[in-house]
Design a protein around this motif. Sequence first.
Motif, PDB file in Angstrom:
ATOM      1  N   ASN A   1       6.029 -12.683  -8.108  1.00 58.84           N
ATOM      2  CA  ASN A   1       7.201 -12.497  -9.147  1.00 58.84           C
ATOM      3  C   ASN A   1       8.396 -12.812  -8.298  1.00 58.84           C
ATOM      4  O   ASN A   1       9.471 -11.951  -8.541  1.00 58.84           O
ATOM      5  N   ALA A   2       8.642 -13.967  -7.580  1.00 57.64           N
ATOM      6  CA  ALA A   2       9.873 -14.108  -6.777  1.00 57.64           C
ATOM      7  C   ALA A   2      10.890 -15.156  -7.877  1.00 57.64           C
ATOM      8  O   ALA A   2      10.280 -15.782  -8.668  1.00 57.64           O
ATOM      9  N   THR A   3      11.902 -14.854  -7.715  1.00 59.60           N
ATOM     10  CA  THR A   3      13.017 -15.335  -8.257  1.00 59.60           C
ATOM     11  C   THR A   3      13.899 -15.981  -7.246  1.00 59.60           C
ATOM     12  O   THR A   3      13.556 -15.878  -6.119  1.00 59.60           O
ATOM     13  N   ASP A   4      14.992 -16.424  -7.607  1.00 58.62           N
ATOM     14  CA  ASP A   4      15.926 -16.871  -6.214  1.00 58.62           C
ATOM     15  C   ASP A   4      16.728 -15.791  -5.760  1.00 58.62           C
ATOM     16  O   ASP A   4      17.145 -16.128  -4.600  1.00 58.62           O
ATOM     17  N   ASP A   5      16.413 -14.549  -6.213  1.00 53.69           N
ATOM     18  CA  ASP A   5      17.242 -13.690  -5.519  1.00 53.69           C
ATOM     19  C   ASP A   5      16.507 -12.081  -5.472  1.00 53.69           C
ATOM     20  O   ASP A   5      16.976 -10.783  -5.123  1.00 53.69           O
ATOM     21  N   THR A   6      15.419 -11.978  -5.693  1.00 53.57           N
ATOM     22  CA  THR A   6      14.253 -10.956  -5.794  1.00 53.57           C
ATOM     23  C   THR A   6      12.801 -11.498  -5.755  1.00 53.57           C
ATOM     24  O   THR A   6      12.560 -12.590  -5.845  1.00 53.57           O
ATOM     25  N   VAL A   7      12.177 -10.526  -4.871  1.00 54.97           N
ATOM     26  CA  VAL A   7      10.644 -10.769  -4.709  1.00 54.97           C
ATOM     27  C   VAL A   7       9.848  -9.392  -4.733  1.00 54.97           C
ATOM     28  O   VAL A   7      10.595  -8.359  -4.476  1.00 54.97           O
ATOM     29  N   VAL A   8       8.842  -9.369  -4.968  1.00 50.89           N
ATOM     30  CA  VAL A   8       7.878  -8.088  -5.148  1.00 50.89           C
ATOM     31  C   VAL A   8       7.093  -8.222  -3.918  1.00 50.89           C
ATOM     32  O   VAL A   8       6.106  -9.443  -3.974  1.00 50.89           O
ATOM     33  N   ILE A   9       7.032  -7.372  -3.101  1.00 51.51           N
ATOM     34  CA  ILE A   9       6.074  -7.234  -1.922  1.00 51.51           C
ATOM     35  C   ILE A   9       5.141  -6.119  -2.229  1.00 51.51           C
ATOM     36  O   ILE A   9       5.347  -5.222  -2.954  1.00 51.51           O
ATOM     37  N   SER A  10       3.863  -6.323  -1.880  1.00 56.00           N
ATOM     38  CA  SER A  10       2.779  -5.335  -1.789  1.00 56.00           C
ATOM     39  C   SER A  10       2.402  -4.921  -0.581  1.00 56.00           C
ATOM     40  O   SER A  10       2.304  -5.669   0.492  1.00 56.00           O
ATOM     41  N   LYS A  11       2.083  -3.559  -0.590  1.00 57.48           N
ATOM     42  CA  LYS A  11       1.991  -2.779   0.493  1.00 57.48           C
ATOM     43  C   LYS A  11       0.772  -1.846   0.092  1.00 57.48           C
ATOM     44  O   LYS A  11       1.259  -0.808  -0.346  1.00 57.48           O
ATOM     45  N   GLY A  12      -0.323  -2.054   0.536  1.00 51.09           N
ATOM     46  CA  GLY A  12      -1.588  -1.020  -0.151  1.00 51.09           C
ATOM     47  C   GLY A  12      -1.625  -1.334  -1.624  1.00 51.09           C
ATOM     48  O   GLY A  12      -1.397  -2.326  -2.220  1.00 51.09           O
ATOM     49  N   ARG A  13      -1.392  -0.048  -2.381  1.00 49.14           N
ATOM     50  CA  ARG A  13      -1.557   0.048  -3.727  1.00 49.14           C
ATOM     51  C   ARG A  13      -0.079   0.072  -4.354  1.00 49.14           C
ATOM     52  O   ARG A  13       0.045   0.051  -5.583  1.00 49.14           O
ATOM     53  N   ASP A  14       0.816  -0.063  -3.301  1.00 50.31           N
ATOM     54  CA  ASP A  14       2.347   0.012  -3.873  1.00 50.31           C
ATOM     55  C   ASP A  14       3.280  -1.166  -3.746  1.00 50.31           C
ATOM     56  O   ASP A  14       2.800  -2.093  -3.118  1.00 50.31           O
ATOM     57  N   ASP A  15       3.851  -1.325  -4.907  1.00 47.16           N
ATOM     58  CA  ASP A  15       4.684  -2.593  -4.814  1.00 47.16           C
ATOM     59  C   ASP A  15       6.174  -2.204  -4.864  1.00 47.16           C
ATOM     60  O   ASP A  15       6.303  -1.270  -5.360  1.00 47.16           O
ATOM     61  N   TYR A  16       7.080  -3.226  -4.217  1.00 49.02           N
ATOM     62  CA  TYR A  16       8.465  -2.823  -4.245  1.00 49.02           C
ATOM     63  C   TYR A  16       9.142  -4.074  -4.415  1.00 49.02           C
ATOM     64  O   TYR A  16       8.861  -5.302  -4.075  1.00 49.02           O
ATOM     65  N   LEU A  17      10.188  -4.228  -5.218  1.00 53.27           N
ATOM     66  CA  LEU A  17      11.129  -4.978  -5.733  1.00 53.27           C
ATOM     67  C   LEU A  17      12.256  -5.142  -4.520  1.00 53.27           C
ATOM     68  O   LEU A  17      13.164  -4.227  -4.220  1.00 53.27           O
ATOM     69  N   ILE A  18      12.338  -6.321  -3.861  1.00 50.68           N
ATOM     70  CA  ILE A  18      13.318  -6.375  -2.953  1.00 50.68           C
ATOM     71  C   ILE A  18      14.291  -7.499  -3.530  1.00 50.68           C
ATOM     72  O   ILE A  18      14.003  -8.540  -4.076  1.00 50.68           O
ATOM     73  N   GLU A  19      15.772  -7.078  -3.518  1.00 54.60           N
ATOM     74  CA  GLU A  19      16.784  -7.951  -4.009  1.00 54.60           C
ATOM     75  C   GLU A  19      17.568  -8.307  -2.593  1.00 54.60           C
ATOM     76  O   GLU A  19      17.646  -7.568  -1.540  1.00 54.60           O
ATOM     77  N   VAL A  20      17.762  -9.478  -2.539  1.00 62.10           N
ATOM     78  CA  VAL A  20      18.566 -10.092  -1.451  1.00 62.10           C
ATOM     79  C   VAL A  20      20.157 -10.402  -2.076  1.00 62.10           C
ATOM     80  O   VAL A  20      20.334 -10.779  -3.125  1.00 62.10           O
ATOM     81  N   TYR A  21      20.853 -10.552  -0.927  1.00 62.26           N
ATOM     82  CA  TYR A  21      22.290 -11.143  -1.210  1.00 62.26           C
ATOM     83  C   TYR A  21      22.411 -12.275  -1.420  1.00 62.26           C
ATOM     84  O   TYR A  21      21.670 -13.306  -0.944  1.00 62.26           O
ATOM     85  N   GLY A  22      23.247 -12.921  -2.565  1.00 62.32           N
ATOM     86  CA  GLY A  22      23.532 -14.249  -2.939  1.00 62.32           C
ATOM     87  C   GLY A  22      22.012 -14.870  -3.448  1.00 62.32           C
ATOM     88  O   GLY A  22      21.048 -14.177  -3.866  1.00 62.32           O
ATOM     89  N   ASN A  23      21.953 -16.042  -3.432  1.00 60.23           N
ATOM     90  CA  ASN A  23      20.526 -16.806  -3.693  1.00 60.23           C
ATOM     91  C   ASN A  23      19.865 -16.950  -2.502  1.00 60.23           C
ATOM     92  O   ASN A  23      20.561 -17.590  -1.359  1.00 60.23           O
ATOM     93  N   CYS A  24      18.868 -16.903  -2.194  1.00 59.48           N
ATOM     94  CA  CYS A  24      17.832 -17.172  -1.252  1.00 59.48           C
ATOM     95  C   CYS A  24      17.191 -18.715  -1.425  1.00 59.48           C
ATOM     96  O   CYS A  24      16.301 -18.633  -2.362  1.00 59.48           O
ATOM     97  N   PHE A  25      17.628 -19.648  -0.955  1.00 62.23           N
ATOM     98  CA  PHE A  25      17.518 -21.045  -1.176  1.00 62.23           C
ATOM     99  C   PHE A  25      15.890 -21.261  -1.916  1.00 62.23           C
ATOM    100  O   PHE A  25      15.806 -21.998  -2.861  1.00 62.23           O
TER     101      PHE A  25
END
Length: 149
Positions: free
Chosen positions: A56-80
């Motif tokens: 589920n990546a966009t230009d400034d967020t991505v969901v990472i999976s760690k075991g059964r848990d998921d986390y939405l990571i937001e980055v500063y600005g646009n990640c090219f």
Amino acid sequence: MRLISLLLASAVLAACTSHPAGESKPKGVAQFAGDPRLGEEVKNVCFTSTISGFHNATDDTVVISKGRDDYLIEVYGNCFNLDQAQQLAVDSTTSCLGKGDHIITSDSIAGFHDKTGFGVQRCMIKSIHKWDSKAKAPEAEAEDAAKSE
């Protein structure tokens, strides 16, 4: 001279053309406001070596999976190239990933070594939120409601 006048007149007319005022699309975590998948902000995600995937990546967020848990990571600005990433790595000073650490993306399946410099991007983390991938996205809820009518 006549060509210059014509080009100048075209430029002036183009500058005067009104564009409809459209609403700008929210960025980062704000684009998920009201989304039942978005959980509370967390300080960090520990044991980065156990991160098993991303989606589920966009230009400034991505969901990472760690075991059964998921986390939405937001980055500063646009990640090219985050929305086109084929690989993702984390760069943290400890075994926990948090604000100020980095994710490294590559749009190549061949690895993180890119001779052009355009395929690899280093993006600083702005925030991390819990993410419930099992909850339905607002679009899916609207589709289900339309089908049941």
